[in-house]
Design a protein around this motif. Structure first.
Motif, PDB file in Angstrom:
ATOM      1  N   THR A 186     -21.920 -20.422 -45.362  1.00 15.83           N
ATOM      2  CA  THR A 186     -20.770 -21.111 -44.810  1.00 15.83           C
ATOM      3  C   THR A 186     -20.443 -22.296 -45.701  1.00 15.83           C
ATOM      4  O   THR A 186     -21.325 -22.962 -46.193  1.00 15.83           O
ATOM      5  CB  THR A 186     -21.085 -21.627 -43.393  1.00 15.83           C
ATOM      6  OG1 THR A 186     -21.491 -20.531 -42.601  1.00 15.83           O
ATOM      7  CG2 THR A 186     -19.886 -22.295 -42.776  1.00 15.83           C
ATOM      8  N   GLY A 187     -19.179 -22.553 -45.889  1.00 16.22           N
ATOM      9  CA  GLY A 187     -18.797 -23.672 -46.728  1.00 16.22           C
ATOM     10  C   GLY A 187     -17.850 -24.603 -45.997  1.00 16.22           C
ATOM     11  O   GLY A 187     -17.231 -24.230 -45.011  1.00 16.22           O
ATOM     12  N   VAL A 188     -17.753 -25.800 -46.506  1.00 14.56           N
ATOM     13  CA  VAL A 188     -16.833 -26.784 -45.959  1.00 14.56           C
ATOM     14  C   VAL A 188     -15.984 -27.278 -47.115  1.00 14.56           C
ATOM     15  O   VAL A 188     -16.491 -27.669 -48.155  1.00 14.56           O
ATOM     16  CB  VAL A 188     -17.596 -27.964 -45.316  1.00 14.56           C
ATOM     17  CG1 VAL A 188     -16.651 -29.062 -44.917  1.00 14.56           C
ATOM     18  CG2 VAL A 188     -18.407 -27.486 -44.140  1.00 14.56           C
ATOM     19  N   ASP A 189     -14.657 -27.197 -46.935  1.00 11.65           N
ATOM     20  CA  ASP A 189     -13.754 -27.718 -47.953  1.00 11.65           C
ATOM     21  C   ASP A 189     -13.673 -29.230 -47.819  1.00 11.65           C
ATOM     22  O   ASP A 189     -13.566 -29.757 -46.720  1.00 11.65           O
ATOM     23  CB  ASP A 189     -12.335 -27.147 -47.781  1.00 11.65           C
ATOM     24  CG  ASP A 189     -12.255 -25.689 -48.183  1.00 11.65           C
ATOM     25  OD1 ASP A 189     -13.141 -25.236 -48.919  1.00 11.65           O
ATOM     26  OD2 ASP A 189     -11.308 -25.024 -47.756  1.00 11.65           O
ATOM     27  N   THR A 190     -13.735 -29.895 -48.940  1.00 11.13           N
ATOM     28  CA  THR A 190     -13.554 -31.343 -48.925  1.00 11.13           C
ATOM     29  C   THR A 190     -12.305 -31.675 -49.715  1.00 11.13           C
ATOM     30  O   THR A 190     -12.025 -31.045 -50.732  1.00 11.13           O
ATOM     31  CB  THR A 190     -14.752 -32.074 -49.552  1.00 11.13           C
ATOM     32  OG1 THR A 190     -14.880 -31.674 -50.906  1.00 11.13           O
ATOM     33  CG2 THR A 190     -16.027 -31.773 -48.814  1.00 11.13           C
ATOM     34  N   VAL A 235       1.199 -37.526 -39.530  1.00  7.27           N
ATOM     35  CA  VAL A 235       0.584 -36.545 -38.656  1.00  7.27           C
ATOM     36  C   VAL A 235       1.125 -35.143 -38.920  1.00  7.27           C
ATOM     37  O   VAL A 235       0.362 -34.168 -38.981  1.00  7.27           O
ATOM     38  CB  VAL A 235       0.784 -36.940 -37.164  1.00  7.27           C
ATOM     39  CG1 VAL A 235       0.298 -35.841 -36.243  1.00  7.27           C
ATOM     40  CG2 VAL A 235       0.073 -38.243 -36.876  1.00  7.27           C
ATOM     41  N   ALA A 236       2.424 -35.018 -39.114  1.00 10.15           N
ATOM     42  CA  ALA A 236       3.032 -33.700 -39.358  1.00 10.15           C
ATOM     43  C   ALA A 236       2.497 -33.079 -40.642  1.00 10.15           C
ATOM     44  O   ALA A 236       2.199 -31.878 -40.686  1.00 10.15           O
ATOM     45  CB  ALA A 236       4.553 -33.835 -39.409  1.00 10.15           C
ATOM     46  N   ALA A 237       2.350 -33.875 -41.689  1.00  8.92           N
ATOM     47  CA  ALA A 237       1.830 -33.357 -42.959  1.00  8.92           C
ATOM     48  C   ALA A 237       0.373 -32.938 -42.818  1.00  8.92           C
ATOM     49  O   ALA A 237      -0.052 -31.926 -43.376  1.00  8.92           O
ATOM     50  CB  ALA A 237       1.979 -34.407 -44.051  1.00  8.92           C
ATOM     51  N   LEU A 238      -0.408 -33.699 -42.060  1.00  9.05           N
ATOM     52  CA  LEU A 238      -1.810 -33.352 -41.827  1.00  9.05           C
ATOM     53  C   LEU A 238      -1.927 -32.070 -41.010  1.00  9.05           C
ATOM     54  O   LEU A 238      -2.743 -31.203 -41.318  1.00  9.05           O
ATOM     55  CB  LEU A 238      -2.528 -34.507 -41.130  1.00  9.05           C
ATOM     56  CG  LEU A 238      -4.021 -34.305 -40.875  1.00  9.05           C
ATOM     57  CD1 LEU A 238      -4.780 -34.029 -42.170  1.00  9.05           C
ATOM     58  CD2 LEU A 238      -4.593 -35.522 -40.165  1.00  9.05           C
ATOM     59  N   GLU A 239      -1.081 -31.917 -39.986  1.00 10.05           N
ATOM     60  CA  GLU A 239      -1.079 -30.686 -39.191  1.00 10.05           C
ATOM     61  C   GLU A 239      -0.731 -29.482 -40.067  1.00 10.05           C
ATOM     62  O   GLU A 239      -1.352 -28.424 -39.954  1.00 10.05           O
ATOM     63  CB  GLU A 239      -0.088 -30.796 -38.037  1.00 10.05           C
ATOM     64  CG  GLU A 239      -0.544 -31.679 -36.925  1.00 10.05           C
ATOM     65  CD  GLU A 239       0.491 -31.835 -35.823  1.00 10.05           C
ATOM     66  OE1 GLU A 239       0.083 -32.233 -34.721  1.00 10.05           O
ATOM     67  OE2 GLU A 239       1.684 -31.563 -36.053  1.00 10.05           O
ATOM     68  N   LYS A 247      -4.839 -24.418 -44.292  1.00  8.72           N
ATOM     69  CA  LYS A 247      -6.235 -24.167 -44.661  1.00  8.72           C
ATOM     70  C   LYS A 247      -6.954 -23.255 -43.669  1.00  8.72           C
ATOM     71  O   LYS A 247      -7.766 -22.438 -44.061  1.00  8.72           O
ATOM     72  CB  LYS A 247      -7.005 -25.492 -44.772  1.00  8.72           C
ATOM     73  CG  LYS A 247      -6.642 -26.312 -45.965  1.00  8.72           C
ATOM     74  CD  LYS A 247      -7.122 -25.648 -47.224  1.00  8.72           C
ATOM     75  CE  LYS A 247      -6.833 -26.508 -48.429  1.00  8.72           C
ATOM     76  NZ  LYS A 247      -7.288 -25.869 -49.653  1.00  8.72           N
ATOM     77  N   SER A 248      -6.655 -23.392 -42.380  1.00  6.64           N
ATOM     78  CA  SER A 248      -7.372 -22.619 -41.365  1.00  6.64           C
ATOM     79  C   SER A 248      -6.727 -21.270 -41.067  1.00  6.64           C
ATOM     80  O   SER A 248      -7.362 -20.378 -40.527  1.00  6.64           O
ATOM     81  CB  SER A 248      -7.478 -23.420 -40.065  1.00  6.64           C
ATOM     82  OG  SER A 248      -6.197 -23.578 -39.486  1.00  6.64           O
TER      83      SER A 248
END
Length: 144
Positions: free
Chosen positions: A80-84, A93-97, A103-104
Motif C-alpha cells: 500500500t502506498g500513500v501519495d505525498t 476548498v473547491a480546488a482541494l476537493e 486522486k481518489s
C-alpha cells in the motif's frame, strides 16, 4: 533445586515473558512502527512464536502488539502506498476537493461529516493516521 539455579530460571522466565508481552518486533525494530503491511519478518515471527511455547497468552499478545504496530513486517515490502504532495497555502476548498477527487477517483466533498482533513508534520504521522482509520480493513479481512 539449588537457590542460584532457581533464581536464574525465574529471571529467564520473567525476561522472556516481558519480551513476549511487549512484542519482539517492537523491541527489535522500533523504527518499523507504522508500517501498514508487507512481507512478515520470519525472525520476528519465530521470536513471537517462542512466547507460544511458554504460555499461549504471551505469544498471542506479542503477535497482536507487533501486527498493530506494524513492526512484524519487513521494511520496503509494503503493498500500500500513500501519495505525498505539498499543498499551496492559497489553495481554496473547491480546488482541494477537485484535487482529492482526481486522486481518489471518487467525488470528494470536504463538508462530509465522515471526512477529516488534517495537516500532519511527517509521512510517518500520516501513515499512522491512515492505519488507525482502518481504511481497506474490510477488503483485507475478506481475503483471509
Amino acid at each position: 533445586m539449588k537457590p542460584r539455579l532457581r533464581h536464574t530460571l525465574n529471571g529467564l522466565v520473567v525476561g522472556i515473558t516481558i519480551a513476549a508481552l511487549a512484542g519482539c518486533g517492537t523491541l527489535f525494530h522500533p523504527e518499523r512502527k507504522g508500517q501498514m503491511d508487507g512481507r512478515i519478518d520470519p525472525v520476528v515471527a519465530v521470536a513471537n512464536g517462542v512466547g507460544l511455547l511458554f504460555f499461549i497468552l504471551p505469544g498471542v499478545i506479542a503477535y497482536a502488539v507487533d501486527f498493530s504496530n506494524g513492526t512484524i513486517y519487513l521494511p520496503g515490502t509494503q503493498t500500500t502506498g500513500v501519495d505525498t504532495m505539498p499543498l499551496d497555502a492559497n489553495m481554496d476548498v473547491a480546488a482541494l476537493e477537485e484535487l482529492l477527487s482526481e486522486k481518489s477517483g471518487k467525488t470528494i466533498s470536504l463538508d462530509d461529516v465522515l471526512l477529516i482533513v488534517e495537516e500532519v508534520d511527517s509521512l510517518d504521522e500520516a501513515l499512522a493516521l491512515v492505519r488507525m482509520a482502518g481504511i481497506d480493513d474490510s477488503e483485507r479481512l475478506a481475503t483471509m
